[in-house]
Every structure is written in structure tokens, then in C-alpha cells.
Design a protein around this motif. Structure first.
Motif, PDB file in Angstrom:
ATOM      1  N   SER A  14      11.259  53.952  67.980  1.00 57.50           N
ATOM      2  CA  SER A  14      11.713  53.680  66.619  1.00 57.50           C
ATOM      3  C   SER A  14      13.192  53.298  66.648  1.00 57.50           C
ATOM      4  O   SER A  14      13.980  53.872  67.414  1.00 57.50           O
ATOM      5  CB  SER A  14      11.499  54.893  65.708  1.00 57.50           C
ATOM      6  OG  SER A  14      12.231  56.014  66.166  1.00 57.50           O
ATOM      7  N   ALA A  15      13.548  52.308  65.836  1.00 63.33           N
ATOM      8  CA  ALA A  15      14.937  51.864  65.752  1.00 63.33           C
ATOM      9  C   ALA A  15      15.734  52.821  64.880  1.00 63.33           C
ATOM     10  O   ALA A  15      15.294  53.197  63.791  1.00 63.33           O
ATOM     11  CB  ALA A  15      15.012  50.454  65.189  1.00 63.33           C
ATOM     12  N   SER A  16      16.908  53.223  65.361  1.00 65.86           N
ATOM     13  CA  SER A  16      17.754  54.148  64.604  1.00 65.86           C
ATOM     14  C   SER A  16      18.547  53.430  63.522  1.00 65.86           C
ATOM     15  O   SER A  16      19.034  54.068  62.586  1.00 65.86           O
ATOM     16  CB  SER A  16      18.717  54.872  65.553  1.00 65.86           C
ATOM     17  OG  SER A  16      18.012  55.536  66.575  1.00 65.86           O
ATOM     18  N   GLN A  33      19.693  50.149  68.791  1.00 62.34           N
ATOM     19  CA  GLN A  33      19.814  51.588  69.021  1.00 62.34           C
ATOM     20  C   GLN A  33      18.441  52.181  68.715  1.00 62.34           C
ATOM     21  O   GLN A  33      17.969  52.115  67.578  1.00 62.34           O
ATOM     22  CB  GLN A  33      20.879  52.207  68.111  1.00 62.34           C
ATOM     23  CG  GLN A  33      21.134  53.688  68.366  1.00 62.34           C
ATOM     24  CD  GLN A  33      21.882  53.948  69.662  1.00 62.34           C
ATOM     25  OE1 GLN A  33      22.841  53.246  69.980  1.00 62.34           O
ATOM     26  NE2 GLN A  33      21.448  54.942  70.419  1.00 62.34           N
ATOM     27  N   VAL A  34      17.766  52.719  69.736  1.00 59.90           N
ATOM     28  CA  VAL A  34      16.397  53.187  69.552  1.00 59.90           C
ATOM     29  C   VAL A  34      16.229  54.595  70.118  1.00 59.90           C
ATOM     30  O   VAL A  34      16.999  55.048  70.969  1.00 59.90           O
ATOM     31  CB  VAL A  34      15.380  52.248  70.233  1.00 59.90           C
ATOM     32  CG1 VAL A  34      15.477  50.838  69.671  1.00 59.90           C
ATOM     33  CG2 VAL A  34      15.595  52.231  71.745  1.00 59.90           C
ATOM     34  N   THR A  35      15.213  55.271  69.621  1.00 64.73           N
ATOM     35  CA  THR A  35      14.789  56.552  70.190  1.00 64.73           C
ATOM     36  C   THR A  35      13.331  56.414  70.599  1.00 64.73           C
ATOM     37  O   THR A  35      12.578  55.633  70.024  1.00 64.73           O
ATOM     38  CB  THR A  35      14.934  57.698  69.173  1.00 64.73           C
ATOM     39  OG1 THR A  35      14.160  57.385  68.001  1.00 64.73           O
ATOM     40  CG2 THR A  35      16.389  57.895  68.787  1.00 64.73           C
ATOM     41  N   GLY A  36      12.956  57.174  71.613  1.00 68.57           N
ATOM     42  CA  GLY A  36      11.584  57.128  72.092  1.00 68.57           C
ATOM     43  C   GLY A  36      11.137  58.487  72.578  1.00 68.57           C
ATOM     44  O   GLY A  36      11.927  59.240  73.157  1.00 68.57           O
ATOM     45  N   MET A  98      18.604  55.504  73.274  1.00 71.33           N
ATOM     46  CA  MET A  98      19.279  54.478  74.085  1.00 71.33           C
ATOM     47  C   MET A  98      19.778  53.335  73.213  1.00 71.33           C
ATOM     48  O   MET A  98      19.307  53.130  72.088  1.00 71.33           O
ATOM     49  CB  MET A  98      18.345  53.931  75.160  1.00 71.33           C
ATOM     50  CG  MET A  98      17.235  53.041  74.625  1.00 71.33           C
ATOM     51  SD  MET A  98      16.392  52.160  75.959  1.00 71.33           S
ATOM     52  CE  MET A  98      15.754  53.542  76.888  1.00 71.33           C
ATOM     53  N   ARG A  99      20.734  52.639  73.771  1.00 73.46           N
ATOM     54  CA  ARG A  99      21.224  51.393  73.177  1.00 73.46           C
ATOM     55  C   ARG A  99      21.033  50.290  74.193  1.00 73.46           C
ATOM     56  O   ARG A  99      21.403  50.448  75.362  1.00 73.46           O
ATOM     57  CB  ARG A  99      22.707  51.531  72.808  1.00 73.46           C
ATOM     58  CG  ARG A  99      23.269  50.340  72.033  1.00 73.46           C
ATOM     59  CD  ARG A  99      24.561  50.717  71.323  1.00 73.46           C
ATOM     60  NE  ARG A  99      25.581  51.136  72.268  1.00 73.46           N
ATOM     61  CZ  ARG A  99      26.544  50.320  72.727  1.00 73.46           C
ATOM     62  NH1 ARG A  99      26.597  49.059  72.313  1.00 73.46           N
ATOM     63  NH2 ARG A  99      27.437  50.761  73.568  1.00 73.46           N
TER      64      ARG A  99
END
Length: 288
Positions: A14-16, A33-36, A98-99
Motif C-alpha cells: 500500500s502506498a503511504s 513511499q510504500v509499506t508491505g 520503503m521508498r
């Protein structure tokens, strides 16, 4: 504006925030900028080439990018180059934030911009999960351009171009050892400047005429002629004024207006700079 048209199917990512991006002719850079979550997966394919760069991650080497969705072997490296039409899969072994930077390029446009031959050596096979300090440094500078207000557009375009030149290890063409224009491109450009010397010719317009980026064309033109395109055009305008003066059909003020100068004084200053004499003194010398 260039659109990479990449297709992706993701699960567990998902994109932050909304991605930040910059676009140039045939190139687009976007920063995500995403989280997984552990076990997250993705599938990607694009008609254009792409460089994927992990800029920051909370769990190093947690993201894996593969050509086979069944390949779960761990590899290291922040960079991945994916040629046009190559399908890749990603998966996460751990929860991560992560970015990353995606830099998309139209290879045909890129080759034309640099004046590259068809056999210039741009790779047609993917290169996944590798490291290169110079590319990573350029990628971080480019990401900063996307995120911040940024400098002149030429700066970001030059970074993106330099990044791909480094990635592809493109050598200086043997016939162009000083970064000069080819004889054909130089002929087209100078002829156009001379034919349009009485009007303003934009650098972007001239570069597009020979299929190069404005920044590359400007430096290559100066390397070929010793002067900038603008200086070449002004010199051509002075030569036009000389011909008009020799005909003696118009006054100096009328000639200045016809040549596109602000006034007679402006024409006199420019004429003396290039011819070494004022228009009146030059004309008297031709009549002796």
C-alpha cells in the motif's frame, strides 16, 4: 507528456502517500513511499524500459524481484533494470516500509536524443538486484528533484540521462570524440538558423529538429562551431544586414526594424561586436 503505461497487480502493498514525479521527453521518474506485509506480492510489465531503485527500506534486502514467480531464492542489490515487455514478480519476506524510485524511458526516443546507432549496445536482457554506487547516487539526486520544488528542468533531465548512460555503459561514439554534432545534424541546424535569422529560434525547437535534447544539442553545437546556436544566429543576422546595407534600398533605422533589432542603436552595437565596425563605417569601406 510521456506515459510509461506500466501494468501492475499487487497484493499486500500500500502506498503511504501520493507519489512524487517529474517528466521529460521520453522519460518519467516517480518516487513511492510504500509499506508491505510479509508475503506481499506484485506482478509488473511495461512496454517501456524501467529502472527500479530501492532508496530506503526498514528491513534491508526484504524485497525480492524475480523473473520467475516460483523463484524464492534470496538475492541482494538495490537496483533492477527491466527491458520493455519483460514481466517481473516481487515478493516480501518480512514486513517493510520503503521508498523507491521508478525511472521509465522510451528507448527509441532515448537513442534518438543521444544520436545513438541501432547497435549502440543498450541491453535487451534484464538485470535484477544489483548494486552500482554511481547509479545509486544519481538516483538519489533525481529522487530529491521529484520530491522537492526542484531546480531547472534541464537539471533533472540531465540526471536521468546520465543515469541511463551509466546503466548502459554507453561509450562516446568513435566518430564524435569531442561531443560534436554529426555533419548532417550540423548542416540542418545551421541552415535553419540562417533561413530564420530574423526571428527568435528557441533552443528546444532547434534541438527537436535534429532529434536531440536541448542541453545535449547546445553543448554539441558549441563543440562543433565554437559558438552557441544563439551566437550563430546573431552572426547570420549581421550578414543579412550587410547584404541589405549593400543594396542601399533602406535607411539604417528601417534595416534595424526589418532585421528584428529593438532600434538602430541596438543594431549598431551588435553589428560592431560581430563585424568590428559600425554599419555606417562598414558600408563606407565597401564603397571605397
Amino acid at each position: 507528456m510521456f506515459h510509461p503505461n506500466m501494468q501492475s497487480i499487487v497484493e499486500g502493498f500500500s502506498a503511504s502517500s501520493v507519489p512524487s514525479w517529474r517528466s521529460w521527453d521520453g522519460m518519467l521518474a516517480d518516487v513511492w513511499q510504500v509499506t508491505g506485509a510479509s508475503g506481499a506480492r506484485g506482478e509488473y510489465v511495461s512496454p517501456h524500459a524501467r529502472l527500479f531503485v530501492v532508496l530506503e527500506e526498514t528491513m534491508p534486502q526484504s524485497l525480492q524481484l524475480k523473473l520467475d514467480p516460483q523463484d524464492l531464492t534470496a538475492t541482494s542489490g538495490r537496483l533492477s533494470y527491466i527491458p520493455p515487455g519483460v514481466r517481473t514478480w516481487s515478493f516480501l519476506g518480512e514486513d517493510v516500509s520503503m521508498r523507491h524510485l521508478d525511472l521509465h524511458v522510451d528507448l527509441q526516443h532515448f537513442g534518438k536524443r543521444l544520436g545513438l546507432p541501432l547497435d549502440c549496445g543498450i541491453p535487451v536482457t534484464p538485470r535484477l538486484m544489483f548494486d552500482n554506487d554511481r547509479i545509486l547516487t544519481l538516483a538519489r539526486l533525481l529522487a530529491a528533484e521529484c520530491i522537492g520544488p526542484g531546480l531547472h528542468n534541464v537539471y533533472g533531465e540531465s540526471l536521468a540521462t546520465a543515469l541511463f548512460v551509466e546503466l548502459f555503459q554507453l561509450e562516446r561514439p568513435r566518430g564524435d570524440m569531442r561531443g560534436q554534432l554529426s555533419p548532417r545534424r550540423l548542416r540542418v541546424a545551421t541552415q535553419y538558423l540562417e533561413e530564420h535569422c530574423l526571428i527568435t529560434v528557441r533552443l528546444q525547437e532547434l534541438a527537436a529538429l535534429v532529434g536531440l535534447s536541448p542541453s545535449y544539442f547546445n553543448s554539441a553545437f558549441k563543440a562543433s562551431t565554437g559558438v552557441t546556436p544563439h551566437q550563430w544566429q546573431v552572426k547570420a543576422r549581421v550578414e543579412w544586414v550587410k547584404a541589405r546595407l549593400h543594396e542601399q534600398t533602406s535607411s539604417l533605422s528601417e534595416t534595424a526594424t526589418a532585421a528584428g533589432f529593438a532600434d538602430q542603436a541596438h543594431m549598431t552595437r551588435v553589428f560592431k561586436q560581430y563585424a568590428g565596425l559600425t554599419p555606417a563605417a562598414w558600408l563606407r569601406g565597401t564603397l571605397l
